[in-house]
Design an enzyme around this catalytic site. Structure first.
Site, PDB file in Angstrom:
ATOM      1  CG  ASP A  59      -2.036   1.013   1.113  1.00  0.00           C
ATOM      2  OD1 ASP A  59      -2.019   1.818   0.168  1.00  0.00           O
ATOM      3  OD2 ASP A  59      -2.929   1.006   1.980  1.00  0.00           O
ATOM      4  CG  ASP A 270      -3.339   4.040  -3.098  1.00  0.00           C
ATOM      5  OD1 ASP A 270      -2.573   3.175  -2.637  1.00  0.00           O
ATOM      6  OD2 ASP A 270      -4.349   4.436  -2.487  1.00  0.00           O
TER       7      ASP A 270
END
Length: 391
Positions: A59, A270
């Site tokens: 992440d 992301d």
């Protein structure tokens, strides 16, 4: 995939923590295995002494690394054994008097130590002890490389749209809590990953340090811009092409002005978000352009998160024009199989969706690109490749 889409739609959170210490520099290039998991990518690392392997979501949009911990007062179902801090010799909870705890902005129990809390928009959350322990990575030489006193969250209350395969989250953002920031001197401010297609059985690797550099004559680069929260890696998206028609991705400088310019840092890359999000006004233009060019039966109703969906033709061949994202200095062609994804049997939907919140460039559109984050030179490097093969 539905769980990934749901979490992608509402996973944003914010947390701040300042932490500084000395981490020994590793001479071995560090790496970790990355496993596709239906819209998410899991990274293998080990925590504790002796080391215990965990699988966390890769992440780049989060800072805090956390894992489910015993005693589990409230936890989601997890396939692998839950981390037990009592079985590691190097686990220490961060004290209430420490700078890192006072910077957390959470509550603190002086008798038990510092407590952290992260809540997501979809009401998912993790709460537990803010702690330090030894983190262990694989290396190119085959030997393990360990780093002492890495800050992480030991979650005793965890709830939300997490899967059984997820132990937690590996925070690779650019904020002070992330592994990238804490181990900056060891990683030389460089890391890279290559995400395989979500239906692939192949694993890939995330690399840190000098072995993470992406090389070759076809490498494309775009600047990383510091904006919004320190966590995010912001890029400059100048437009998106549908076939030969290029759509400008512009923002108004002033609501009363007719002048437009490219906003510096107008989209966030992301790896933890499955979908990509763009502003509603731009999305409407993109959708209208696609509808004019796609020769298939459009479905009249919205399906979940998705606005633009089609029935797959009887011959099984759904075709859309090439879609290219034009970042400053780098044009990325988005794979059709991830841009129009089969969300239900016989139905494909556009995985770029409208949002009133911050725009994100999600992992579905990063697949089969070797992506290097060069934080020293503040740039992102892309190389189109087959991520299922050694690289």
């Amino acid at each position: 995939m539905r769980a990934s889409f749901h979490r992608s739609n509402s996973r944003k959170s914010s947390i701040s923590l300042l932490y500084s210490k000395t981490i020994p520099k590793s001479t071995d290039p560090i790496q970790a295995r990355v496993i596709p998991d239906y819209g998410e990518y899991l990274m293998k690392i080990s925590i504790g002494t002796p080391p215990v392997e965990i699988l966390g979501i890769v992440d780049t949009g989060s800072d805090l690394t956390w894992t489910q911990c015993k005693p589990c007062y409230q936890c989601y179902n997890q396939t692998s054994p839950i981390f037990d801090p009592k079985k590691t010799k190097t686990y220490r909870q961060v004290s209430c008097q420490s700078q890192q705890c006072s910077s957390l902005g959470s509550f603190c129990d002086n008798s038990n130590g510092c407590i952290y809390g992260v809540r997501y928009v979809d009401k998912s959350y993790t709460i537990g002890d803010l702690a330090v322990d030894t983190f262990t990575f694989d290396s190119n030489s085959g030997k393990s490389v360990s780093f002492p006193k890495v800050v992480f969250g030991c979650g005793h209350w965890n709830h939300g749209t997490f899967k059984k395969t997820d132990s937690g989250i590996i925070g690779l953002g650019r904020g002070p809590l992330s592994i990238i920031k804490q181990l900056d001197k060891s990683f030389d401010g460089i890391f890279s990953y290559c995400l395989t297609f979500i239906d692939s059985n192949a694993t890939s690797k995330i690399r840190f340090g000098r072995e993470a550099i992406v090389r070759g004559p076809k490498v494309k680069s775009t600047p990383i811009v510091r904006k919004y929260l320190d966590t995010f890696y912001c890029l400059i998206l100048e437009g998106i092409s549908v076939g030969r028609e290029r759509l400008a991705y512009n923002y108004s400088i002033n609501s009363n002005s007719k002048e437009y310019s490219i906003d510096e840092g107008n989209i966030i890359i992301d790896s933890g978000n499955t979908l990509s999000y763009v502003p509603r006004e731009f999305y409407d233009t993109l959708e209208m352009t696609l509808v004019k060019t796609i020769k298939a039966r459009r479905l009249p109703a919205k399906i979940g998160t998705f606005n633009l969906c089609y029935a797959i033709p009887k011959d099984g061949e759904f075709n859309s024009p090439p879609i290219v994202a034009h970042f400053r200095g780098a044009d990325l062609e988005l794979p059709q199989r991830s841009t129009f994804f089969e969300v239900e049997k016989g139905i494909v939907c556009l995985t770029l969706v409208p949002s009133k919140k911050l725009p994100f460039f999600g992992n579905l559109h990063q697949m089969n690109y070797h992506i290097e984050y060069d934080l020293k030179n503040q740039k992102l490097n892309f190389l189109q490749t087959d991520c299922s093969k050694p690289h």
